[in-house]
Design a protein around this motif. Structure first.
Motif, PDB file in Angstrom:
ATOM      1  N   ASP A  92      25.465  48.241  41.009  1.00 45.00           N
ATOM      2  CA  ASP A  92      26.835  47.663  41.435  1.00 45.00           C
ATOM      3  C   ASP A  92      27.362  48.273  42.264  1.00 45.00           C
ATOM      4  O   ASP A  92      27.872  49.459  42.092  1.00 45.00           O
ATOM      5  CB  ASP A  92      27.691  47.199  40.119  1.00 45.00           C
ATOM      6  N   LEU A  93      27.468  47.739  43.478  1.00 42.44           N
ATOM      7  CA  LEU A  93      27.833  48.533  44.728  1.00 42.44           C
ATOM      8  C   LEU A  93      29.573  48.502  44.731  1.00 42.44           C
ATOM      9  O   LEU A  93      30.053  49.081  45.594  1.00 42.44           O
ATOM     10  CB  LEU A  93      27.489  47.804  46.019  1.00 42.44           C
ATOM     11  N   GLY A  94      30.150  47.555  43.987  1.00 43.74           N
ATOM     12  CA  GLY A  94      31.563  47.361  43.718  1.00 43.74           C
ATOM     13  C   GLY A  94      32.309  46.926  45.128  1.00 43.74           C
ATOM     14  O   GLY A  94      33.416  47.090  45.189  1.00 43.74           O
ATOM     15  N   ILE A  95      31.460  46.270  45.926  1.00 42.41           N
ATOM     16  CA  ILE A  95      32.193  45.681  47.085  1.00 42.41           C
ATOM     17  C   ILE A  95      32.025  44.196  47.093  1.00 42.41           C
ATOM     18  O   ILE A  95      31.477  43.463  46.326  1.00 42.41           O
ATOM     19  CB  ILE A  95      31.425  46.227  48.405  1.00 42.41           C
ATOM     20  N   ALA A  96      32.938  43.733  47.986  1.00 42.54           N
ATOM     21  CA  ALA A  96      33.019  42.343  47.992  1.00 42.54           C
ATOM     22  C   ALA A  96      33.315  41.499  46.627  1.00 42.54           C
ATOM     23  O   ALA A  96      32.695  40.553  46.081  1.00 42.54           O
ATOM     24  CB  ALA A  96      31.852  41.409  48.602  1.00 42.54           C
ATOM     25  N   ARG A  97      34.551  42.192  46.068  1.00 47.00           N
ATOM     26  CA  ARG A  97      34.926  41.720  44.801  1.00 47.00           C
ATOM     27  C   ARG A  97      35.497  40.258  44.755  1.00 47.00           C
ATOM     28  O   ARG A  97      36.305  40.178  45.571  1.00 47.00           O
ATOM     29  CB  ARG A  97      35.619  42.395  44.116  1.00 47.00           C
ATOM     30  N   CYS A  98      35.237  39.550  43.603  1.00 46.89           N
ATOM     31  CA  CYS A  98      35.903  38.144  43.958  1.00 46.89           C
ATOM     32  C   CYS A  98      35.507  37.713  42.455  1.00 46.89           C
ATOM     33  O   CYS A  98      34.754  38.049  41.686  1.00 46.89           O
ATOM     34  CB  CYS A  98      35.478  37.269  44.870  1.00 46.89           C
ATOM     35  N   ARG A  99      35.882  36.302  42.170  1.00 47.06           N
ATOM     36  CA  ARG A  99      35.777  35.643  40.970  1.00 47.06           C
ATOM     37  C   ARG A  99      35.004  34.283  41.061  1.00 47.06           C
ATOM     38  O   ARG A  99      35.469  33.440  42.143  1.00 47.06           O
ATOM     39  CB  ARG A  99      36.842  35.440  40.314  1.00 47.06           C
ATOM     40  N   LEU A 100      33.979  33.885  40.244  1.00 47.84           N
ATOM     41  CA  LEU A 100      33.545  32.586  40.221  1.00 47.84           C
ATOM     42  C   LEU A 100      34.256  31.957  39.146  1.00 47.84           C
ATOM     43  O   LEU A 100      34.208  32.217  38.227  1.00 47.84           O
ATOM     44  CB  LEU A 100      31.856  32.842  39.851  1.00 47.84           C
ATOM     45  N   MET A 101      35.104  30.655  39.638  1.00 52.55           N
ATOM     46  CA  MET A 101      35.843  29.939  39.006  1.00 52.55           C
ATOM     47  C   MET A 101      35.770  28.573  38.966  1.00 52.55           C
ATOM     48  O   MET A 101      35.165  28.220  39.937  1.00 52.55           O
ATOM     49  CB  MET A 101      37.184  30.262  39.284  1.00 52.55           C
ATOM     50  N   THR A 102      36.118  27.668  38.012  1.00 56.50           N
ATOM     51  CA  THR A 102      36.646  26.640  38.092  1.00 56.50           C
ATOM     52  C   THR A 102      37.924  26.245  38.664  1.00 56.50           C
ATOM     53  O   THR A 102      38.692  27.102  38.538  1.00 56.50           O
ATOM     54  CB  THR A 102      36.101  25.622  36.848  1.00 56.50           C
ATOM     55  N   ALA A 103      38.075  25.238  39.357  1.00 57.32           N
ATOM     56  CA  ALA A 103      39.594  25.065  39.950  1.00 57.32           C
ATOM     57  C   ALA A 103      39.604  23.595  39.951  1.00 57.32           C
ATOM     58  O   ALA A 103      38.705  22.624  40.087  1.00 57.32           O
ATOM     59  CB  ALA A 103      39.722  25.688  41.306  1.00 57.32           C
ATOM     60  N   GLY A 104      40.945  23.154  40.159  1.00 61.45           N
ATOM     61  CA  GLY A 104      41.315  21.741  40.226  1.00 61.45           C
ATOM     62  C   GLY A 104      42.679  21.505  40.623  1.00 61.45           C
ATOM     63  O   GLY A 104      43.354  22.529  40.910  1.00 61.45           O
TER      64      GLY A 104
END
Ligand code: PRP
Length: 220
Positions: A92-104
């Motif tokens: 795990d390179l620990g870069i480009a962190r973000c979250r995969l989410m549902t949104a509305g």
């Protein structure tokens, strides 16, 4: 760093690339052309045995699975969506962190648990299918290639499944994040055959990258 075998490293374009270049520089790999502006598809580096190719994230797992590239750097979202058959994911390179989410939309006050059927716009069809089916919600999936946030605004979908980083895109379009599907960061992936046939060089690269990654991870 001494690399004895020919190694092709597939990199992901865009924000991941911006965060990848300092990591490569830290282990002594420097492209001989500017990757962000060059039109050249295979870019040599200061290490005679190491070449770089810069691809769309969706294509990086494919190149590494088939062994066209030995090693790749790609977002976990791509691995969740397109599968990890034929590859190892050693770091795990620990870069480009973000979250995969549902949104509305903000106005969608109904709690997710109350919904039994939902129209979902996304480019992550497999991730979305798995997520909603685990929750027992029937999802009508609509495949899009970008600007997912537009779909609920235009009445095309009730929700989206997408990457959320700062949350700004959602907020500016009157939407809210709903459920976390997965924490995302970029991973080093390795073709299984290359791991055997180019073992020494691949291990040297993994070792060097893990040394520059772990102190950063430890600081968090
Ligand atoms: C991604 C994602 C969102 C946005 C989220 O799009 O699809 O639209 O970033 O970032 P934020 O939470 O910081 O606003 P990207 O710009 O990568 O383009 P894409 O639509 O081609 O995926």
């Amino acid at each position: 760093m001494k690399i004895e075998h020919n190694l092709t490293i597939a990199l992901t374009k865009g924000r991941i690339l911006e965060e990848t270049l300092p990591l490569l520089a830290a282990v002594g790999i420097k492209p001989l052309e500017d990757l962000e502006s060059s039109r050249k598809l295979i870019v040599p580096t200061n290490l005679p045995k190491v070449d770089l190719v810069v691809l769309r994230g969706t294509d990086v797992p494919t190149y590494v699975q088939h062994g066209a590239a030995d090693v790749g750097i790609v977002g976990k979202d791509m691995l969740l969506e397109y599968g990890d058959t034929g590859i190892y994911e050693p770091l795990d390179l620990g870069i480009a962190r973000c979250r995969l989410m549902t949104a509305g939309p903000q106005s969608d006050a109904e709690p997710p648990a109350m919904r039994r059927r939902v129209r979902v716009a996304t480019k992550f069809l497999n991730v979305a299918r798995n997520h909603y089916s685990r929750k027992g919600i029937h999802a009508d999936l609509i495949k899009l290639y970008g600007s997912m946030e537009l779909a609920p605004l235009m009445g095309l979908a009730d929700e989206i499944v997408d990457i959320v980083d700062t949350g700004k895109t959602l907020a500016e379009n009157g939407m809210v994040p709903l459920e976390l599907i997965a924490e995302i960061s970029s991973r080093l992936i390795v073709n299984k055959a290359s791991m055997r046939t180019r073992h020494g060089s691949v291990q040297t690269l993994i070792g060097a990258l893990s040394e520059v990654v772990s102190p950063r991870e430890a600081r968090k």
